[in-house]
Design an enzyme around this catalytic site. Sequence first.
Site, PDB file in Angstrom:
ATOM      1  N   ASP A 367       0.847  -1.207   0.000  1.00 18.81           N
ATOM      2  CA  ASP A 367       0.000   0.000   0.000  1.00 18.81           C
ATOM      3  C   ASP A 367       0.878   1.250   0.000  1.00 18.81           C
ATOM      4  O   ASP A 367       2.070   1.201  -0.348  1.00 18.81           O
ATOM      5  CB  ASP A 367      -0.972  -0.074   1.195  1.00 18.81           C
ATOM      6  CG  ASP A 367      -2.287   0.625   0.925  1.00 18.81           C
ATOM      7  OD1 ASP A 367      -2.309   1.872   1.011  1.00 18.81           O
ATOM      8  OD2 ASP A 367      -3.293  -0.043   0.614  1.00 18.81           O
ATOM      9  N   ASP A 368       0.312   2.331   0.417  1.00 22.81           N
ATOM     10  CA  ASP A 368       0.931   3.661   0.379  1.00 22.81           C
ATOM     11  C   ASP A 368       2.311   3.683   1.048  1.00 22.81           C
ATOM     12  O   ASP A 368       2.514   3.009   2.069  1.00 22.81           O
ATOM     13  CB  ASP A 368      -0.018   4.601   1.148  1.00 22.81           C
ATOM     14  CG  ASP A 368       0.266   6.053   0.880  1.00 22.81           C
ATOM     15  OD1 ASP A 368       1.270   6.351   0.218  1.00 22.81           O
ATOM     16  OD2 ASP A 368      -0.533   6.891   1.350  1.00 22.81           O
ATOM     17  N   ARG A 444      -5.685  16.461   3.102  1.00 16.80           N
ATOM     18  CA  ARG A 444      -4.706  15.399   3.406  1.00 16.80           C
ATOM     19  C   ARG A 444      -3.318  15.790   2.862  1.00 16.80           C
ATOM     20  O   ARG A 444      -2.614  14.996   2.267  1.00 16.80           O
ATOM     21  CB  ARG A 444      -5.132  14.064   2.802  1.00 16.80           C
ATOM     22  CG  ARG A 444      -4.564  12.882   3.570  1.00 16.80           C
ATOM     23  CD  ARG A 444      -4.621  11.576   2.811  1.00 16.80           C
ATOM     24  NE  ARG A 444      -4.213  10.477   3.679  1.00 16.80           N
ATOM     25  CZ  ARG A 444      -3.759   9.319   3.252  1.00 16.80           C
ATOM     26  NH1 ARG A 444      -3.659   9.056   1.971  1.00 16.80           N
ATOM     27  NH2 ARG A 444      -3.404   8.383   4.088  1.00 16.80           N
ATOM     28  N   LYS A 477      -3.986  -1.081  -6.763  1.00 18.10           N
ATOM     29  CA  LYS A 477      -5.025  -0.405  -5.963  1.00 18.10           C
ATOM     30  C   LYS A 477      -4.959   1.066  -6.368  1.00 18.10           C
ATOM     31  O   LYS A 477      -3.931   1.717  -6.179  1.00 18.10           O
ATOM     32  CB  LYS A 477      -4.755  -0.595  -4.477  1.00 18.10           C
ATOM     33  CG  LYS A 477      -5.783   0.082  -3.580  1.00 18.10           C
ATOM     34  CD  LYS A 477      -5.554  -0.313  -2.124  1.00 18.10           C
ATOM     35  CE  LYS A 477      -6.415   0.466  -1.159  1.00 18.10           C
ATOM     36  NZ  LYS A 477      -6.067   0.162   0.238  1.00 18.10           N
ATOM     37  N   TRP A 478      -6.043   1.592  -6.926  1.00 13.70           N
ATOM     38  CA  TRP A 478      -6.087   2.947  -7.497  1.00 13.70           C
ATOM     39  C   TRP A 478      -6.834   3.848  -6.513  1.00 13.70           C
ATOM     40  O   TRP A 478      -8.056   3.848  -6.478  1.00 13.70           O
ATOM     41  CB  TRP A 478      -6.809   2.896  -8.846  1.00 13.70           C
ATOM     42  CG  TRP A 478      -6.877   4.165  -9.622  1.00 13.70           C
ATOM     43  CD1 TRP A 478      -7.564   5.290  -9.323  1.00 13.70           C
ATOM     44  CD2 TRP A 478      -6.240   4.424 -10.879  1.00 13.70           C
ATOM     45  NE1 TRP A 478      -7.407   6.233 -10.296  1.00 13.70           N
ATOM     46  CE2 TRP A 478      -6.589   5.731 -11.272  1.00 13.70           C
ATOM     47  CE3 TRP A 478      -5.405   3.670 -11.710  1.00 13.70           C
ATOM     48  CZ2 TRP A 478      -6.145   6.293 -12.467  1.00 13.70           C
ATOM     49  CZ3 TRP A 478      -4.970   4.236 -12.900  1.00 13.70           C
ATOM     50  CH2 TRP A 478      -5.339   5.546 -13.257  1.00 13.70           C
ATOM     51  N   ASP A 479      -6.093   4.601  -5.740  1.00 17.01           N
ATOM     52  CA  ASP A 479      -6.694   5.367  -4.642  1.00 17.01           C
ATOM     53  C   ASP A 479      -6.957   6.829  -5.060  1.00 17.01           C
ATOM     54  O   ASP A 479      -6.450   7.302  -6.100  1.00 17.01           O
ATOM     55  CB  ASP A 479      -5.727   5.316  -3.441  1.00 17.01           C
ATOM     56  CG  ASP A 479      -6.440   5.427  -2.101  1.00 17.01           C
ATOM     57  OD1 ASP A 479      -7.603   5.829  -2.084  1.00 17.01           O
ATOM     58  OD2 ASP A 479      -5.805   5.137  -1.068  1.00 17.01           O
ATOM     59  N   ASN A 481      -7.733  10.357  -2.620  1.00 14.27           N
ATOM     60  CA  ASN A 481      -8.000  10.680  -1.219  1.00 14.27           C
ATOM     61  C   ASN A 481      -8.406  12.106  -0.906  1.00 14.27           C
ATOM     62  O   ASN A 481      -8.105  12.598   0.182  1.00 14.27           O
ATOM     63  CB  ASN A 481      -6.776  10.302  -0.387  1.00 14.27           C
ATOM     64  CG  ASN A 481      -6.728   8.812  -0.148  1.00 14.27           C
ATOM     65  OD1 ASN A 481      -7.664   8.252   0.401  1.00 14.27           O
ATOM     66  ND2 ASN A 481      -5.670   8.166  -0.582  1.00 14.27           N
ATOM     67  N   CYS A 527     -10.546   2.691  -5.409  1.00 17.83           N
ATOM     68  CA  CYS A 527     -10.565   3.086  -4.001  1.00 17.83           C
ATOM     69  C   CYS A 527     -10.596   4.611  -3.987  1.00 17.83           C
ATOM     70  O   CYS A 527     -10.007   5.248  -4.858  1.00 17.83           O
ATOM     71  CB  CYS A 527      -9.303   2.561  -3.329  1.00 17.83           C
ATOM     72  SG  CYS A 527      -9.125   3.067  -1.612  1.00 17.83           S
ATOM     73  N   ASP A 549     -13.008   2.637   4.240  1.00 17.31           N
ATOM     74  CA  ASP A 549     -11.842   2.618   5.125  1.00 17.31           C
ATOM     75  C   ASP A 549     -12.220   2.116   6.510  1.00 17.31           C
ATOM     76  O   ASP A 549     -11.363   1.936   7.356  1.00 17.31           O
ATOM     77  CB  ASP A 549     -11.239   4.024   5.242  1.00 17.31           C
ATOM     78  CG  ASP A 549     -10.216   4.268   4.144  1.00 17.31           C
ATOM     79  OD1 ASP A 549      -9.852   3.310   3.440  1.00 17.31           O
ATOM     80  OD2 ASP A 549      -9.775   5.419   3.988  1.00 17.31           O
TER      81      ASP A 549
HETATM   82  C1  DGJ Z   1      -7.007   5.347   1.738  1.00 17.58           C
HETATM   83  C2  DGJ Z   1      -7.342   3.913   1.455  1.00 17.58           C
HETATM   84  O1  DGJ Z   1      -8.708   3.695   1.477  1.00 17.58           O
HETATM   85  C3  DGJ Z   1      -6.596   3.024   2.440  1.00 17.58           C
HETATM   86  O2  DGJ Z   1      -6.971   1.705   2.281  1.00 17.58           O
HETATM   87  C4  DGJ Z   1      -5.129   3.219   2.218  1.00 17.58           C
HETATM   88  O3  DGJ Z   1      -4.776   2.768   0.947  1.00 17.58           O
HETATM   89  C5  DGJ Z   1      -4.767   4.690   2.389  1.00 17.58           C
HETATM   90  N1  DGJ Z   1      -5.599   5.536   1.585  1.00 17.58           N
HETATM   91  C6  DGJ Z   1      -3.329   4.923   2.047  1.00 17.58           C
HETATM   92  O4  DGJ Z   1      -3.006   6.239   2.047  1.00 17.58           O
END
Ligand code: DGJ
Length: 731
Positions: A367-368, A444, A477-479, A481, A527, A549
């Site tokens: 992940d991140d 963020r 995983k394409w986030d 935020n 995501c 989340d």
């Molecule tokens: C938000 C995602 O929903 C989490 O699962 C994780 O990937 C974080 N971002 C990472 O910054």
Amino acid sequence: MSIRYVESKKLFQIETAHSMYQMKINEIGILLHTYYGEKLGNMDMSYQIPSVERGFSGNPYEISTHHEVSLDLLPQEYTSSGVGDHRISSIDAISNNGSRSIDFRYKCHKLLSSKYSIEGLPYVRAHKDDVCTLEIILIDEIIGLEIKLLYGVFESKDIITRTVELTNIGKTTIILEKVDSICIDFLNTNYDLIHFQGRHCMERQFEQNTLNHDIQTISSKRGMSSHQNNPYVILTELATTEDIGNCYGFMLMYSGNHKTEIEVDQTNNTRLVMGINDDYFRWELEPNSVFHAPETILTFSNLGLNKLSQNFHNIIRENICPIQFQNIQRPILINNWEATYFDFDYTKIIKLAKQALEVGVNMFVLDDGWFGNRNNDNAGLGDWIANESKLPGGLTKLSKDLKAIGMNFGLWFEPEMINENSELYKSHPEWVLQDPSRKPVISRNQMVLDLSNIDVQNYIFKSIDKILEGSEIAYIKWDFNRSLSNVYSNALPNSKQGEVSHKFICGTYSLLERLNSKYPNTLIEGCAGGGGRFDAGMLYYCPQIWCSDNTDPIARLKIQKGTSYGYPVSTMGSHVSAAPNHQTGRDVSLKTRGIVAMSGTFGYELDFDKLTDIDKSEITKQIENFKKYYWIIQKGTYFRLTNNKENSFYEAWEFVSKDKTKILLNMVVTNIKANSEIPRIKLKGLEKHLIYHIEGTKEKFTGAALMYAGYVFSLNIEDYQSFQILLVLEK
Ligand code: DGJ
């Protein structure tokens, strides 16, 4: 063909297996909507439209002595604007002379034996289905605007898709300020509106309200479909339940700003329009150019909400999600986010991967925090180069080493974002969505890249492509935020700034399309801080989306249940995480965490160092069970078995295998009571005269007993206890 045109009556009739949809061209070329609902045979439903004169309802000039003919009163298929219909309009446009009047009349139509597609946008795909298209063109000759109404009919799936295409056939630019994808009018019916509201960590909460007069709006102007309001609504007749009664579902296949408006008018007719949100929208439609609106998906059920949901589940699984992931078992993931957050290095990652491999997990998702200068969420977004101080040898080495131990590799990206503290920002500050005259809103610690700009799209594509070419990556995983603000593109002139929000999401789609075509077998999980972009648009490219989340199983029950009204469990990213839970502090057994996460794409997201050997063997068993039940869960028919109005202390749901021989029944106690009443859960979708036994026991029941009297669970004195049983049809 499931579409007919009856010339003598100027009537269009669309039929699916269990629904009928009808339109009629009236004497002055207005396209009326005459019916949608249960099949009624060959009947011109325009007799339902009252011929009544009502005060303050104007009449079109050519028929102005007929005081009973008014756009204000007629049910219409797509409204005109500013010409006498005072309800919500489906369109708002300004012509060269500043006028906002648009008056559409029927021009022509076509019936096609295949499904239309939409340039630059996702749409429901036709595979081998019996799908056909109806095209109806309406025109306003004065402004020089043509609108093509498109209908795709998936007969056996009870689905109708709709969209519109606007063409400027005049000589001057037309400014579009609102373009809905659909308008539908229902005559004199009282409906409840069901929609799915929420917030970060609490997405898609079921909400049902009775519609009152005037307009109710469900929308997002966050640049994403949003955690707050999903672009999916249901209209139900008041007595409708999960299994009885009429209801209609409307889903917009779009991931950006959206708006659904529902108006109950002066004589209790209900109009629904749905499309791109008109806030922040202004589109210059130049002569000879075309504007494509996103697609909407419609279904009708006369068997309540479970059937309505199942119609959406089928079309999403089979005709929206990328087909290559339909018949393969998706990976069981270990994701390091809740295990390590930003605090990891090569050694920790390999250790976690080995631990997960031992219990049966087959994909490691990093992940991140693996790239640039990203040790917390302050920096690095945009710099998609592995941080070799954490991962010596970079991703190439890590992916090889994972492969060597038998683990597939998946990687997190947040492609549309940028940190001010990044190399990318130093070299391309102009690539940020930002009003140059003011400081941007930061969320963020990050800003948003201008995906409407092709150079930005190319940069992101090349960065991801380089990584995928250099390492074996089977999953992304394409986030995403943050919500969008300061929506301003430095690459577009002032007059086109109203196009940026839509062009942004089209840019994202185009990137996803490029990646899907070059790497068709790389599974992309969508995501957006969990489920902030959980919509049919994203599902066209990503067959699964991280649902929330919030990984607390008890909160997840509500989130996943809300999601299930529109979306199948095969799309819901769901993991077992630590107890006490990191978002709520709730302590729930591994068994219950497993049962809830299994009603999704399944995986783990916790620190294996904190597990006991007993936990690990329980996880091994969970994974074996998940694999055993995989096709029942992912492709079976899903039924919600509990109604929040009837009980408030447990949730139950069921999957019936395609061949109806196996039923997986799940139940979780959410709020145990002292001296509790006994849950008797009535199953659904069984054969009433046949016998079912419970796997691993001698218990046998008739289908009728299970459906009409219910299965009885004996409870323990324990909160959040859960049950999962498999019922098998006796041969
Ligand atoms: C938000 C995602 O929903 C989490 O699962 C994780 O990937 C974080 N971002 C990472 O910054």
